[in-house]
Enzyme design. Structure first.
Site, PDB file in Angstrom:
ATOM      1  N   ARG A  22       0.818  -1.222   0.000  1.00  0.00           N
ATOM      2  CA  ARG A  22       0.000   0.000   0.000  1.00  0.00           C
ATOM      3  C   ARG A  22       0.848   1.268   0.000  1.00  0.00           C
ATOM      4  O   ARG A  22       0.556   2.222  -0.718  1.00  0.00           O
ATOM      5  CB  ARG A  22      -0.941   0.000   1.220  1.00  0.00           C
ATOM      6  CG  ARG A  22      -2.032   1.038   1.170  1.00  0.00           C
ATOM      7  CD  ARG A  22      -2.921   0.986   2.400  1.00  0.00           C
ATOM      8  NE  ARG A  22      -2.232   1.346   3.638  1.00  0.00           N
ATOM      9  CZ  ARG A  22      -1.897   2.588   3.985  1.00  0.00           C
ATOM     10  NH1 ARG A  22      -2.219   3.599   3.209  1.00  0.00           N
ATOM     11  NH2 ARG A  22      -1.261   2.816   5.108  1.00  0.00           N
ATOM     12  N   CYS A 160      -7.116   1.028  12.382  1.00  0.00           N
ATOM     13  CA  CYS A 160      -5.929   0.359  12.923  1.00  0.00           C
ATOM     14  C   CYS A 160      -6.210  -0.104  14.352  1.00  0.00           C
ATOM     15  O   CYS A 160      -6.135  -1.275  14.661  1.00  0.00           O
ATOM     16  CB  CYS A 160      -4.746   1.296  12.854  1.00  0.00           C
ATOM     17  SG  CYS A 160      -4.262   1.510  11.133  1.00  0.00           S
ATOM     18  N   ARG A 180      -4.511  -3.620  14.996  1.00  0.00           N
ATOM     19  CA  ARG A 180      -4.015  -4.627  14.043  1.00  0.00           C
ATOM     20  C   ARG A 180      -2.703  -4.218  13.397  1.00  0.00           C
ATOM     21  O   ARG A 180      -1.926  -5.061  12.941  1.00  0.00           O
ATOM     22  CB  ARG A 180      -5.058  -4.865  12.930  1.00  0.00           C
ATOM     23  CG  ARG A 180      -5.255  -3.673  12.052  1.00  0.00           C
ATOM     24  CD  ARG A 180      -6.058  -3.911  10.780  1.00  0.00           C
ATOM     25  NE  ARG A 180      -6.243  -2.652  10.096  1.00  0.00           N
ATOM     26  CZ  ARG A 180      -5.360  -2.099   9.286  1.00  0.00           C
ATOM     27  NH1 ARG A 180      -4.236  -2.717   8.976  1.00  0.00           N
ATOM     28  NH2 ARG A 180      -5.589  -0.919   8.742  1.00  0.00           N
ATOM     29  N   SER A 181      -2.464  -2.893  13.300  1.00  0.00           N
ATOM     30  CA  SER A 181      -1.319  -2.394  12.552  1.00  0.00           C
ATOM     31  C   SER A 181      -0.827  -1.139  13.255  1.00  0.00           C
ATOM     32  O   SER A 181      -1.634  -0.266  13.587  1.00  0.00           O
ATOM     33  CB  SER A 181      -1.795  -2.093  11.117  1.00  0.00           C
ATOM     34  OG  SER A 181      -0.803  -1.454  10.345  1.00  0.00           O
ATOM     35  N   ALA A 182       0.475  -1.055  13.523  1.00  0.00           N
ATOM     36  CA  ALA A 182       0.956   0.018  14.387  1.00  0.00           C
ATOM     37  C   ALA A 182       2.242   0.642  13.864  1.00  0.00           C
ATOM     38  O   ALA A 182       3.285  -0.025  13.783  1.00  0.00           O
ATOM     39  CB  ALA A 182       1.181  -0.537  15.793  1.00  0.00           C
ATOM     40  N   ASP A 183       2.141   1.891  13.477  1.00  0.00           N
ATOM     41  CA  ASP A 183       3.286   2.716  13.075  1.00  0.00           C
ATOM     42  C   ASP A 183       3.887   3.218  14.389  1.00  0.00           C
ATOM     43  O   ASP A 183       3.432   4.189  14.970  1.00  0.00           O
ATOM     44  CB  ASP A 183       2.738   3.856  12.199  1.00  0.00           C
ATOM     45  CG  ASP A 183       3.782   4.864  11.765  1.00  0.00           C
ATOM     46  OD1 ASP A 183       4.864   4.905  12.378  1.00  0.00           O
ATOM     47  OD2 ASP A 183       3.495   5.615  10.820  1.00  0.00           O
ATOM     48  N   ASN A 191      -1.687   6.641  19.866  1.00  0.00           N
ATOM     49  CA  ASN A 191      -2.622   5.594  20.286  1.00  0.00           C
ATOM     50  C   ASN A 191      -2.515   5.297  21.782  1.00  0.00           C
ATOM     51  O   ASN A 191      -3.520   5.026  22.433  1.00  0.00           O
ATOM     52  CB  ASN A 191      -2.398   4.313  19.467  1.00  0.00           C
ATOM     53  CG  ASN A 191      -2.639   4.512  17.979  1.00  0.00           C
ATOM     54  OD1 ASN A 191      -1.861   4.061  17.146  1.00  0.00           O
ATOM     55  ND2 ASN A 191      -3.713   5.207  17.629  1.00  0.00           N
ATOM     56  N   ILE A 222       8.270  -0.215  12.121  1.00  0.00           N
ATOM     57  CA  ILE A 222       8.959   1.060  11.892  1.00  0.00           C
ATOM     58  C   ILE A 222       9.227   1.110  10.386  1.00  0.00           C
ATOM     59  O   ILE A 222       9.818   0.174   9.829  1.00  0.00           O
ATOM     60  CB  ILE A 222      10.290   1.113  12.682  1.00  0.00           C
ATOM     61  CG1 ILE A 222      10.016   1.051  14.196  1.00  0.00           C
ATOM     62  CG2 ILE A 222      11.087   2.364  12.333  1.00  0.00           C
ATOM     63  CD1 ILE A 222      11.279   0.985  15.071  1.00  0.00           C
ATOM     64  N   TYR A 223       8.770   2.176   9.710  1.00  0.00           N
ATOM     65  CA  TYR A 223       9.017   2.300   8.264  1.00  0.00           C
ATOM     66  C   TYR A 223      10.511   2.529   8.008  1.00  0.00           C
ATOM     67  O   TYR A 223      11.215   3.107   8.845  1.00  0.00           O
ATOM     68  CB  TYR A 223       8.198   3.460   7.681  1.00  0.00           C
ATOM     69  CG  TYR A 223       6.721   3.142   7.551  1.00  0.00           C
ATOM     70  CD1 TYR A 223       6.214   2.522   6.413  1.00  0.00           C
ATOM     71  CD2 TYR A 223       5.833   3.449   8.574  1.00  0.00           C
ATOM     72  CE1 TYR A 223       4.858   2.231   6.291  1.00  0.00           C
ATOM     73  CE2 TYR A 223       4.479   3.158   8.467  1.00  0.00           C
ATOM     74  CZ  TYR A 223       3.993   2.543   7.324  1.00  0.00           C
ATOM     75  OH  TYR A 223       2.658   2.245   7.214  1.00  0.00           O
TER      76      TYR A 223
HETATM   77  N1  LIG Z   1       1.483   5.668   8.053  1.00  0.00           N
HETATM   78  C1  LIG Z   1       0.542   6.046   8.942  1.00  0.00           C
HETATM   79  N2  LIG Z   1       0.869   6.126  10.241  1.00  0.00           N
HETATM   80  C2  LIG Z   1      -0.051   6.497  11.164  1.00  0.00           C
HETATM   81  O1  LIG Z   1       0.308   6.552  12.355  1.00  0.00           O
HETATM   82  C3  LIG Z   1      -1.378   6.779  10.730  1.00  0.00           C
HETATM   83  C4  LIG Z   1      -1.704   6.676   9.364  1.00  0.00           C
HETATM   84  N3  LIG Z   1      -0.720   6.312   8.490  1.00  0.00           N
HETATM   85  N4  LIG Z   1      -2.930   6.986   8.880  1.00  0.00           N
HETATM   86  C5  LIG Z   1      -4.026   7.241   9.782  1.00  0.00           C
HETATM   87  C6  LIG Z   1      -3.613   7.792  11.075  1.00  0.00           C
HETATM   88  C7  LIG Z   1      -3.161   9.217  11.104  1.00  0.00           C
HETATM   89  N5  LIG Z   1      -2.218   9.209  12.228  1.00  0.00           N
HETATM   90  C8  LIG Z   1      -1.209  10.156  12.387  1.00  0.00           C
HETATM   91  C9  LIG Z   1      -0.929  11.032  11.355  1.00  0.00           C
HETATM   92  C10 LIG Z   1       0.068  11.970  11.501  1.00  0.00           C
HETATM   93  C11 LIG Z   1       0.769  12.041  12.691  1.00  0.00           C
HETATM   94  C12 LIG Z   1       1.837  13.080  12.816  1.00  0.00           C
HETATM   95  O2  LIG Z   1       2.238  13.679  11.837  1.00  0.00           O
HETATM   96  N6  LIG Z   1       2.340  13.346  14.000  1.00  0.00           N
HETATM   97  C13 LIG Z   1       3.420  14.287  14.212  1.00  0.00           C
HETATM   98  C14 LIG Z   1       2.965  15.708  14.395  1.00  0.00           C
HETATM   99  C15 LIG Z   1       1.581  15.892  14.936  1.00  0.00           C
HETATM  100  C16 LIG Z   1       1.152  17.331  15.119  1.00  0.00           C
HETATM  101  O3  LIG Z   1       1.933  18.263  14.849  1.00  0.00           O
HETATM  102  O4  LIG Z   1       0.000  17.525  15.545  1.00  0.00           O
HETATM  103  C17 LIG Z   1       4.217  13.823  15.417  1.00  0.00           C
HETATM  104  O5  LIG Z   1       5.374  14.241  15.509  1.00  0.00           O
HETATM  105  O6  LIG Z   1       3.685  13.089  16.251  1.00  0.00           O
HETATM  106  C18 LIG Z   1       0.485  11.173  13.727  1.00  0.00           C
HETATM  107  C19 LIG Z   1      -0.517  10.236  13.575  1.00  0.00           C
HETATM  108  C20 LIG Z   1      -2.113   7.909  12.779  1.00  0.00           C
HETATM  109  N7  LIG Z   1      -2.421   7.126  11.617  1.00  0.00           N
HETATM  110  O1  LIG Z   2      -4.315   5.003  14.832  1.00  0.00           O
HETATM  111  C1  LIG Z   2      -3.505   4.603  13.970  1.00  0.00           C
HETATM  112  C2  LIG Z   2      -3.813   4.621  12.623  1.00  0.00           C
HETATM  113  C3  LIG Z   2      -2.895   4.165  11.735  1.00  0.00           C
HETATM  114  N1  LIG Z   2      -1.703   3.692  12.153  1.00  0.00           N
HETATM  115  C4  LIG Z   2      -0.728   3.234  11.127  1.00  0.00           C
HETATM  116  C5  LIG Z   2      -0.390   1.783  11.035  1.00  0.00           C
HETATM  117  C6  LIG Z   2       0.076   1.649   9.586  1.00  0.00           C
HETATM  118  O2  LIG Z   2       1.429   2.083   9.479  1.00  0.00           O
HETATM  119  C7  LIG Z   2      -0.822   2.637   8.857  1.00  0.00           C
HETATM  120  C8  LIG Z   2      -2.061   1.988   8.273  1.00  0.00           C
HETATM  121  O3  LIG Z   2      -1.711   1.177   7.213  1.00  0.00           O
HETATM  122  P1  LIG Z   2      -2.439  -0.208   6.859  1.00  0.00           P
HETATM  123  O4  LIG Z   2      -1.866  -0.559   5.527  1.00  0.00           O
HETATM  124  O5  LIG Z   2      -3.915   0.083   6.778  1.00  0.00           O
HETATM  125  O6  LIG Z   2      -2.090  -1.191   7.928  1.00  0.00           O
HETATM  126  O7  LIG Z   2      -1.225   3.568   9.847  1.00  0.00           O
HETATM  127  C9  LIG Z   2      -1.374   3.688  13.483  1.00  0.00           C
HETATM  128  O8  LIG Z   2      -0.274   3.279  13.894  1.00  0.00           O
HETATM  129  N2  LIG Z   2      -2.296   4.131  14.361  1.00  0.00           N
END
Ligand SMILES: Nc1nc(=O)c2c([nH]1)NC[C@@H]1CN(c3ccc(C(=O)N[C@@H](CCC(=O)O)C(=O)O)cc3)CN21
Ligand SMILES: O=c1ccn([C@H]2C[C@H](O)[C@@H](COP(=O)(O)O)O2)c(=O)[nH]1
Length: 283
Positions: A22, A160, A180-183, A191, A222-223
């Site tokens: 993806r 997620c 299910r999936s955690a960045d 989270n 971790i990406y």
């Molecule tokens: N790849 C990916 N990782 C995610 O964690 C994630 C997604 N996609 N898609 C859906 C939601 C959106 N989420 C996100 C999106 C952006 C930030 C982020 O940019 N955080 C920065 C700055 C936040 C701010 O300035 O408010 C950080 O440093 O934590 C965190 C969670 C968590 N989810």
């Molecule tokens: O609350 C959240 C929302 C999203 N994520 C992360 C986990 C993945 O890296 C991507 C979602 O990709 P999928 O291909 O749908 O698994 O977003 C998160 O950690 N926490």
């Protein structure tokens, strides 16, 4: 915070590379991690080895509890996390069900507040749980789930953190949340706060003492473009003690959460943190 750092270290040391179709990126991955938060003793699990934007995390949770389906609604609350998935996600942009700029479709809160049944009704899962817990009822199914495979095609991303299960025991409220999936560098930072605040808030509006929240991560990754910052910067830092969270005690009902609550109703005290780290985000 130690359990978060242990997980980061475990991924760096023992993770396996997995190519993700993806996002087109490789992720260093482990399977299964169990995090635990002591909500009763108010040990707010905020990451201290970098600046954590906890207000955006709470805003995102509030948006889910309100059933929001549009990134503009999240922005109005002070949260930018859905802009990219609503507007820069190639497969969602070409989906004929997308209702224009900022639409996220039937994700998260929409499922939590308005799950469509095959006979044309809509189920408010959150209200059922709040009503039962307020009456002291735990039917062993006080579950809110956003995971609706029948409607994945109607949303920009599958949820997620998809299931929240509340339990009453000895007059105290517990929460088990499944992800299910955690960045781990970006998403989990948010989270962790959300699981903690969800238990604290639902305990407050249902009149119970909060106990523990248990947060299960399945695919924790971790990406590839985040690895260096995690391994060589964040993991080299010493954590600070946990801060405390204060929630406005005037929040008493689900309707309060739906109507007047803002980020000004949440305060963190004693938050000591290291410099911000800007991790790359993958759409
Ligand atoms: N790849 C990916 N990782 C995610 O964690 C994630 C997604 N996609 N898609 C859906 C939601 C959106 N989420 C996100 C999106 C952006 C930030 C982020 O940019 N955080 C920065 C700055 C936040 C701010 O300035 O408010 C950080 O440093 O934590 C965190 C969670 C968590 N989810
Ligand atoms: O609350 C959240 C929302 C999203 N994520 C992360 C986990 C993945 O890296 C991507 C979602 O990709 P999928 O291909 O749908 O698994 O977003 C998160 O950690 N926490």
């Amino acid at each position: 915070m130690q359990q978060y750092l242990d997980l980061c270290r475990r991924i760096v040391n023992e993770g396996e590379w997995v190519y993700n179709e993806r996002t087109g990126k490789r992720c260093l991955t482990v399977i299964n991690a169990d995090l635990e938060y002591d909500v009763g003793n108010n040990r707010f699990p905020l990451v201290t080895t970098r600046k954590s934007y906890w207000k955006a995390a709470i805003a995102e949770l509030l948006g889910y509890l309100r059933g929001y389906d549009n990134a503009a609604q999240f922005r109005a609350l002070g949260c930018n996390t859905w802009n990219a998935n609503a507007n820069d996600n190639a497969s969602w942009l070409k989906n004929p069900l997308r209702k224009g700029e900022d639409d996220m479709g039937r994700v998260y809160g929409v499922q939590g507040r308005s799950w469509a049944t095959t006979d044309g009704r809509h189920i408010d899962q959150l209200k059922k749980v709040v009503d039962n817990l307020s009456k002291g009822i735990d039917d062993r199914g006080e579950i809110i789930t956003f995971y609706n495979p029948g409607e994945f095609h109607m949303g920009c991303l599958r949820p997620c953190m998809h299931t929240h299960h509340f339990s009453l025991l000895g007059g105290k409220l517990y929460l088990n949340s499944i992800q299910r999936s955690a960045d781990v560098p970006l998403g989990v930072n948010f989270n962790q706060c959300q699981v903690f605040v969800l238990l604290a808030l639902i305990a407050q509006i249902t009149g119970h003492q909060p106990a523990k929240a248990y947060h299960k991560l399945i695919n924790a990754h971790i990406y590839e473009d985040q690895l260096e910052l995690m391994r060589d910067v964040q993991l080299k830092r010493e954590p600070y003690p946990s801060p405390e969270l204060r929630i406005n005690p005037a929040i008493k009902t689900l309707e309060d959460l739906e109507t007047w609550v803002t980020l000004d109703d949440f305060e963190v005290s004693g938050y000591q943190y290291h410099d911000a780290i800007h991790y790359p985000f993958s759409v």
